[in-house]
Each structure stands twice: as C-alpha cells, then as structure tokens.
Write an enzyme that holds these catalytic residues in place. Structure first.
Site, short mmCIF file in Angstrom:
data_model
loop_
_atom_site.label_atom_id
_atom_site.label_comp_id
_atom_site.label_asym_id
_atom_site.label_seq_id
_atom_site.Cartn_x
_atom_site.Cartn_y
_atom_site.Cartn_z
N HIS A 47 9.83 3.46 -11.23
CA HIS A 47 10.54 2.38 -11.10
C HIS A 47 12.12 3.02 -10.98
O HIS A 47 12.27 4.06 -11.65
CB HIS A 47 10.29 1.49 -12.28
CG HIS A 47 11.04 0.19 -12.39
ND1 HIS A 47 12.38 -0.04 -12.84
CD2 HIS A 47 10.82 -1.11 -12.08
CE1 HIS A 47 12.82 -1.00 -12.54
NE2 HIS A 47 11.66 -1.84 -12.29
N ASP B 240 6.75 5.81 -19.39
CA ASP B 240 7.23 4.66 -19.18
C ASP B 240 6.09 3.62 -19.11
O ASP B 240 5.22 3.59 -18.34
CB ASP B 240 7.85 4.54 -17.78
CG ASP B 240 8.33 3.18 -17.50
OD1 ASP B 240 8.02 2.28 -18.34
OD2 ASP B 240 8.97 2.83 -16.28
N GLN C 127 4.58 -1.17 -17.67
CA GLN C 127 3.42 -1.78 -17.40
C GLN C 127 1.98 -1.42 -18.08
O GLN C 127 0.92 -1.93 -17.50
CB GLN C 127 3.29 -1.59 -15.84
CG GLN C 127 4.69 -2.13 -14.92
CD GLN C 127 4.90 -3.65 -14.92
OE1 GLN C 127 3.86 -4.21 -15.24
NE2 GLN C 127 5.93 -3.88 -14.50
N LYS D 169 7.75 -7.97 -21.20
CA LYS D 169 6.71 -7.78 -20.45
C LYS D 169 5.35 -7.93 -21.11
O LYS D 169 4.25 -8.07 -20.66
CB LYS D 169 6.62 -6.62 -19.60
CG LYS D 169 7.82 -6.32 -18.73
CD LYS D 169 7.57 -5.39 -17.94
CE LYS D 169 8.97 -4.94 -17.10
NZ LYS D 169 9.31 -5.74 -15.87
N CYS E 89 11.71 -2.40 -7.14
CA CYS E 89 12.58 -1.50 -7.71
C CYS E 89 11.90 -0.16 -7.47
O CYS E 89 11.73 0.66 -8.47
CB CYS E 89 13.12 -1.98 -9.01
SG CYS E 89 14.01 -3.44 -9.26
N1 PLP Z 1 9.63 0.68 -15.55
C1 PLP Z 1 8.66 0.07 -14.90
C2 PLP Z 1 7.28 0.67 -14.64
C3 PLP Z 1 8.66 -1.37 -14.73
O1 PLP Z 1 7.80 -2.23 -14.07
C4 PLP Z 1 9.93 -1.98 -15.24
C5 PLP Z 1 10.24 -3.47 -14.86
O2 PLP Z 1 9.63 -4.09 -13.97
C6 PLP Z 1 10.89 -1.32 -15.66
C7 PLP Z 1 10.50 0.13 -15.89
C8 PLP Z 1 12.34 -1.93 -16.19
O3 PLP Z 1 11.94 -2.71 -17.29
P1 PLP Z 1 13.19 -3.71 -17.87
O4 PLP Z 1 13.86 -4.11 -16.54
O5 PLP Z 1 12.29 -4.67 -18.60
O6 PLP Z 1 13.99 -2.75 -18.41
#
Ligand code: PLP
Length: 403
Positions: A121, A198, A201, A224, A362
């Site tokens: 992401h 990370d 997900q 999430k 993203c």
């Molecule tokens: N990392 C992953 C794999 C994600 O799917 C997301 C959000 O979709 C993020 C990071 C960023 O999360 P946040 O916008 O809640 O900070």
C-alpha cells in the site's frame, strides 16, 4: 456463526441504497461498526469523559483505567509480551510514519537499504521514499509471480550487508495474498535484519500472534477491524522501541522538561505525544472483544468459505479477469470484466445497492506490475453472506449485458 444475530448488531446493514438493500463489500477500506462499539463510545463520552493520565480527580482516573485496559486488550489480542510494546497511533499510516521516522533516524544511514514488496500500500512506500530523499537510503522491491505470490528466492537475493529492515504487508489489500511473513521473518532474522509487518488487512480476518510470527513490529488500524476511525496500533518489541527516539514531542511523552534539557517518558508513552484518542481506544477494545467473542478462527473460516464461493461464481461470468489467485488468499477479490472500465462497473453496481471499491487501491506500483490502471474490488467481512455474493454476481452480469 449466527449471521442473523451478528448482522443485527450492525444497524447500517439493514439500510437501503437507491431503494435496494445495501450489500457492503468495501470492508477492505473500512468495516462497519457494531452497536457494542458505538454504545461504548457514547457511554464513555456521556459518563466518564476526562483527559487521561494527568488528573487526580475521579473521572480522569476512570478514563485512564479504561484507556490502559484497552491497551491490555490489544496486547492480548495480538499476543504481545507486554503493554509497553503497544503504542497507540491514529492508524496504520501513522504507525508506519512513526516507525520510519524513528527507526530511520536511529538505524539508517546513506546507502542503507529497506526491502519492501511490489504489493505494498502507498502508506508502506511513500514514508520510505520521504526517508530516501532525506537520508539517501535505497528501496529494494520483492517481485511476485502472476498469481500474486511473492518470489521468496528473489526476496533472499535482495539482502545485502546494507539491509537494515524489511517492511511488508501481511495481506495484500488488492490481491488478497496472504504473504508467508513467518517464513520471511525467519529468513530476515537469520541475516540479522528486523521486520515490520503491515497488518492492516490481516488483523480483521485471522488470528494474529506477533510472538509466534516473531515480528519485530506489527501495525494496524482500528477502523478495519470493526473499531472506530482515528485509532490504530504500532506493536514493537521492547528491545527495539527502547532504542528508538521519540517521533513527536509534546505532553505525555516527557519525564521532565526544562529549556536546557528534556528527558523522555518510558514506554509506551515515549511515543504518544499529546492527548491520545482515549475514547477511540475504548471503541477499539470493544471491537476486539466483539470479534474475539465470535472467535477469529471462526471468522477466518467463514470468510474463506465466502471467498471460495465468490471466486467460483465470479469465474462463471464471461470476460471475468481476477487479479490475485494465490494459494493463500484472504477475503479480497479484485477483478475486471471485458473492457468495462472499473469506474463504470463500480458506479453501476452502486445503483444496485452494491458497495465495491474501484481504482488503484493506493497500490499504483502493483497496478503497474499488473499492467492495468485499476480494478473493481470486493472485500468481505464477518457479516457478509453467500446471498450477497449472488447479488453481486447478478449485478455484474446485468452491468455486463448493458455493455
Ligand atoms: N496498509 C494496507 C495493506 C492497507 O490496506 C491500508 C488501508 O487500506 C493501509 C495500510 C492504510 O491504512 P489507514 O488508511 O487506516 O492508515
């Protein structure tokens, strides 16, 4: 799982969109909130609200107890060894920015390297690029095969004596691939390199045990995992966090301040400048209690069944192209149908009451790897049903016929 009962906990699921029952398949972006979470937030505002940690008065102490009890709930949920290792943040993005800034400052010099994967992401790419611009560090990227699985042999080739950190998604928000992070961590540790996972997900979809993974750092967002927006977590092993400098300065993170010299608070407060979102942490803890009561294993099994069913049904649609067919796949399905633009598909599905996400999610470098601009993405949560997948399939078929 009693889906009927679970769905009744989420009032939003019974609303209509354009006169159609809502089918909510945008759980990868954010999940809906059960009554238990919203009630806990309202109750705290109505009956406890006071700033934490600093007050001698009754409410402040009660609010502090709730906030610190939430930290313990998070610790237990991810099986961390100590609450000192649980840093509250605004979410995954802030957790990664905190980490990159602090770890980078202490441990990375010009020419040092970070290993990322092609399916990250943007929030696990751009902070590293900002550090690269400031410090001259280099970014190396783990490639994947056409099923969306990381190439582990190539991963191992990326290590050098300048590798300082690996930072990788547990589950891809586009492909649904569940990366073999335990194996990747074992290899990295063999090279003396720590790993950040990370977990944005993974946390909503599977049991997570940071000690079993031996992850040095693990980050996620509350929203999430059925919790409120604006709160998230950075887990870090104490031995690392102890050596890392503060990220932001302000109240709470200090021990003593004078104009000549300031000393910093102990963990975890060293990384929590300013008033924390103590109401948000209560909401997050309630959300974790909620999914724990159902059982993460059960949630994972239910979502696996939904995903398997959806993959089979979607593949029956003429012109269907699915991106991400890894052996280990979470409840995210990205697709395109014929030459229908993802935006058109998403917009028309919306008119049928079906909420999906469209675009690059993203993850533009991943889109480049796939040679596309974007996809339609359906992502499932614990409350979704096979009937809803049938509605999606019928919806896609209807849109396809229109083209
Ligand atoms: N990392 C992953 C794999 C994600 O799917 C997301 C959000 O979709 C993020 C990071 C960023 O999360 P946040 O916008 O809640 O900070």
């Amino acid at each position: 799982m009693d889906l009927q009962k679970i769905r009744a906990d989420f009032p939003i699921l019974s609303r209509e969109v354009y006169g159609k029952p809502l089918v909510y398949f945008d759980n990868g972006a954010t999940t809906q909130k059960p009554r238990q979470v919203v009630d806990a937030i309202t109750d705290e505002y109505y009956s406890v609200n006071a700033n934490v940690h600093r007050g001698v008065h009754f409410l402040s102490q009660q609010a502090t107890e709730l906030h610190e009890a939430s930290r313990e709930t998070v610790r237990k949920f991810i099986h961390a060894g100590s609450t000192n290792e649980i840093i509250f943040t605004r979410g995954t993005t802030e957790s990664i920015n905190l980490f990159v800034s602090s770890f980078g400052e202490e441990f990375m010099q010009e020419g040092d390297e970070v290993i990322l994967s092609v399916m990250e992401h943007h929030s696990n790419i751009v902070p590293w690029q900002l550090l690269a611009a400031k410090r001259g560090i280099a970014i190396k990227v783990i490639p994947m095969n056409d099923r969306g699985e990381l190439l582990l042999d190539e991963y191992k080739q990326l290590f050098s004596e300048r590798t300082k950190i690996v930072s990788v998604a547990h589950v891809s928000n586009v492909l649904g691939t569940v990366n073999p992070v335990k194996e990747m961590i074992r290899y990295a540790h063999g090279q003396g390199v720590p790993v950040l996972v990370d977990g944005a997900q993974s946390i909503p979809h599977m049991p997570v045990d940071v000690q079993d993974l031996d992850a040095d750092f693990y980050v996620f967002s509350g929203h999430k995992v059925y919790g409120p927006t604006g709160v998230g977590v950075l887990y870090g092993k104490e031995e690392w966090l102890d050596k890392m400098p503060p990220y932001q300065g302000g109240g709470e993170m200090i021990q003593h301040v004078s104009f000549e010299r300031t000393t910093f608070n102990e963990l975890p407060f060293k990384f929590e400048a300013g008033t924390p979102d103590y109401i948000g942490t209560t909401g997050l803890a309630k959300a974790l209690d909620y999914v724990s009561a159902i059982g993460m294993e059960k949630i994972a099994a239910h979502e696996h069944e939904l995903t398997t069913y959806a993959m089979t049904r979607l593949k029956e649609i003429p012109g269907m192209r699915i991106f991400g067919e890894a052996e280990e796949k979470g409840s995210v399905i990205s697709f395109l149908v014929g030459d229908i633009h993802h935006f058109d598909m998403g917009t028309l599905l919306d008119r049928l009451g079906i909420a999906v996400r469209t675009g690059h999610h993203c993850a533009q470098p991943l889109m480049q790897r796939l040679g596309i601009e974007g996809t339609v993405r359906a992502s499932f949560g614990l409350y979704n049903t096979k009937e809803e997948i049938d509605v999606l399939v019928a919806g896609i078929e209807r849109v396809s016929r229109m083209f």
